[in-house]
Scaffold this motif. Sequence first.
Motif, PDB file in Angstrom:
ATOM      1  N   GLU A 187       0.827  -1.199   0.000  1.00 54.98           N
ATOM      2  CA  GLU A 187       0.000   0.000   0.000  1.00 54.98           C
ATOM      3  C   GLU A 187       0.866   1.256   0.000  1.00 54.98           C
ATOM      4  OE1 GLU A 187      -3.195   0.524  -0.451  1.00 54.98           O
ATOM      5  OE2 GLU A 187      -3.387  -1.626  -0.829  1.00 54.98           O
ATOM      6  N   ALA A 188       1.982   1.218   0.709  1.00 56.16           N
ATOM      7  CA  ALA A 188       2.900   2.369   0.718  1.00 56.16           C
ATOM      8  C   ALA A 188       3.475   2.597  -0.672  1.00 56.16           C
ATOM      9  CB  ALA A 188       4.020   2.137   1.730  1.00 56.16           C
ATOM     10  N   MET A 189       3.770   1.520  -1.392  1.00 55.09           N
ATOM     11  CA  MET A 189       4.274   1.651  -2.763  1.00 55.09           C
ATOM     12  C   MET A 189       3.209   2.239  -3.684  1.00 55.09           C
ATOM     13  SD  MET A 189       6.586  -1.692  -3.632  1.00 55.09           S
ATOM     14  CE  MET A 189       8.067  -2.085  -2.677  1.00 55.09           C
ATOM     15  N   ARG A 190       1.953   1.846  -3.487  1.00 56.73           N
ATOM     16  CA  ARG A 190       0.879   2.395  -4.313  1.00 56.73           C
ATOM     17  C   ARG A 190       0.755   3.900  -4.107  1.00 56.73           C
ATOM     18  NH1 ARG A 190      -2.184  -1.931  -6.410  1.00 56.73           N
ATOM     19  NH2 ARG A 190      -3.725  -0.458  -7.240  1.00 56.73           N
ATOM     20  N   GLU A 191       0.851   4.325  -2.872  1.00 58.56           N
ATOM     21  CA  GLU A 191       0.763   5.755  -2.586  1.00 58.56           C
ATOM     22  C   GLU A 191       1.956   6.502  -3.172  1.00 58.56           C
ATOM     23  OE1 GLU A 191       0.335   6.214   1.615  1.00 58.56           O
ATOM     24  OE2 GLU A 191      -1.515   5.044   1.711  1.00 58.56           O
ATOM     25  N   ALA A 192       3.161   5.913  -3.046  1.00 57.59           N
ATOM     26  CA  ALA A 192       4.362   6.564  -3.584  1.00 57.59           C
ATOM     27  C   ALA A 192       4.320   6.634  -5.106  1.00 57.59           C
ATOM     28  CB  ALA A 192       5.607   5.813  -3.128  1.00 57.59           C
ATOM     29  N   ALA A 193       3.794   5.592  -5.745  1.00 61.07           N
ATOM     30  CA  ALA A 193       3.674   5.600  -7.198  1.00 61.07           C
ATOM     31  C   ALA A 193       2.785   6.744  -7.654  1.00 61.07           C
ATOM     32  CB  ALA A 193       3.112   4.261  -7.689  1.00 61.07           C
TER      33      ALA A 193
END
Length: 400
Positions: free
Chosen positions: A368-374
């Motif tokens: 989920e953190a990667m989705r937000e960063a993307a």
Amino acid sequence: MGESTVRRRDWVAYVGPFQFPWGQPGSRRVFGIAGSLANAGYHVVVASGEESPRVVTTLEGVDGPGSVSYLGLGETTSAGGSLLARTVHFAVRLGRRTVDWLDAQPTPPSHVVVYGGAAQYMLHLRRWCRRHAVPLLADVVEWYDPRHLRGGFLGPLHLSSETAMRYFYPRCAGIIAISSYLEDYYRQLGTNVVRVPPTLDVRTLRVGPAAPRQRVDLSLVYSGTPGRKDLLGTMVRAVDRIERRGAAIELRVYGPTVTQVRDLAGLGRLPQGVDVRGRLAQQEVPLALRDADFSVILRRPERFAQAGFPTKFCESLANGTPVIANLTSDLGTYLRHGVEGLVCDGWSEAELATALHAALELTRTQREAMREAARVQALDSFDYRAYAPRLATLLESARP
């Protein structure tokens, strides 16, 4: 550079034998550049190669004091004809309808921007622009590998492309380059150049949380026409390798057929987790991306990959889907390992399998953190509004 610096009656002709507003990756490229120019205050008319619409139609939803409208000039209508008809059209006629349309305008454009068409198209267009003292700019997005073109190194497509890249484009009043590779090449030739990666309307995309996974541990997506660019066969074999280790992994493939995917992978049958879904309308790509944990891009680091920039990378981040990729072109500027996705150390089956194994080890919180960063990276780097000032500066500097 804002609206006050753009002359009230200015309009820009953005021309080429491409599809618009939908249909191919180039469609999105043209939309992004046209949107940036409209945001800077220009009124852009996109004259595509399609048959329709035959009258100028306004494109709704573009943010800015300018506007984007479009029509089709039928430059690509010979695509379905005989080989002789296509050859004559490509060698002699390509570009004539565009200059005829320009001649018919009551007020000439302040600038002409060209996307595609290679040497034959550029020959007609450059003559018209010189005759009417209108600056011609080129939007350059790739450098073809002759192995990817019909006829190979000595074929007409490659010779035309090389002539455009090495002769016509450097003589333009400005270059919009999609990558730092192309930016450096044309800057060294003394051309006025600005780099703009693929852009889209990131800001208005509505991206929600990922759907919970029921059947698989990892969901991947690939969308496109691989040809010899994307190593889709390697992706399939890497999935097969991970699957044999007992992981529940899914790769949804949009674009090629089952037979094409199987041939690319060199396998008698596809792995259980490879789901080939056929062609997907461009408007449906966002939903397909959002439904996956990661999209996958794998390319050999050859000139074509370094000069280009995969639109699918920007679309994936814009829709909040992290990317697993090896670093070609400028991807390393936007893809940090463990932040916007995962960096694959190479482009082999074993190296991709290692990256997929790392993805399987991630917790839900990390994903989920990667989705937000993307999504944040896309908002900062790939929204068309961000490039309005530098494109306006390029166009103003090109005025005679």
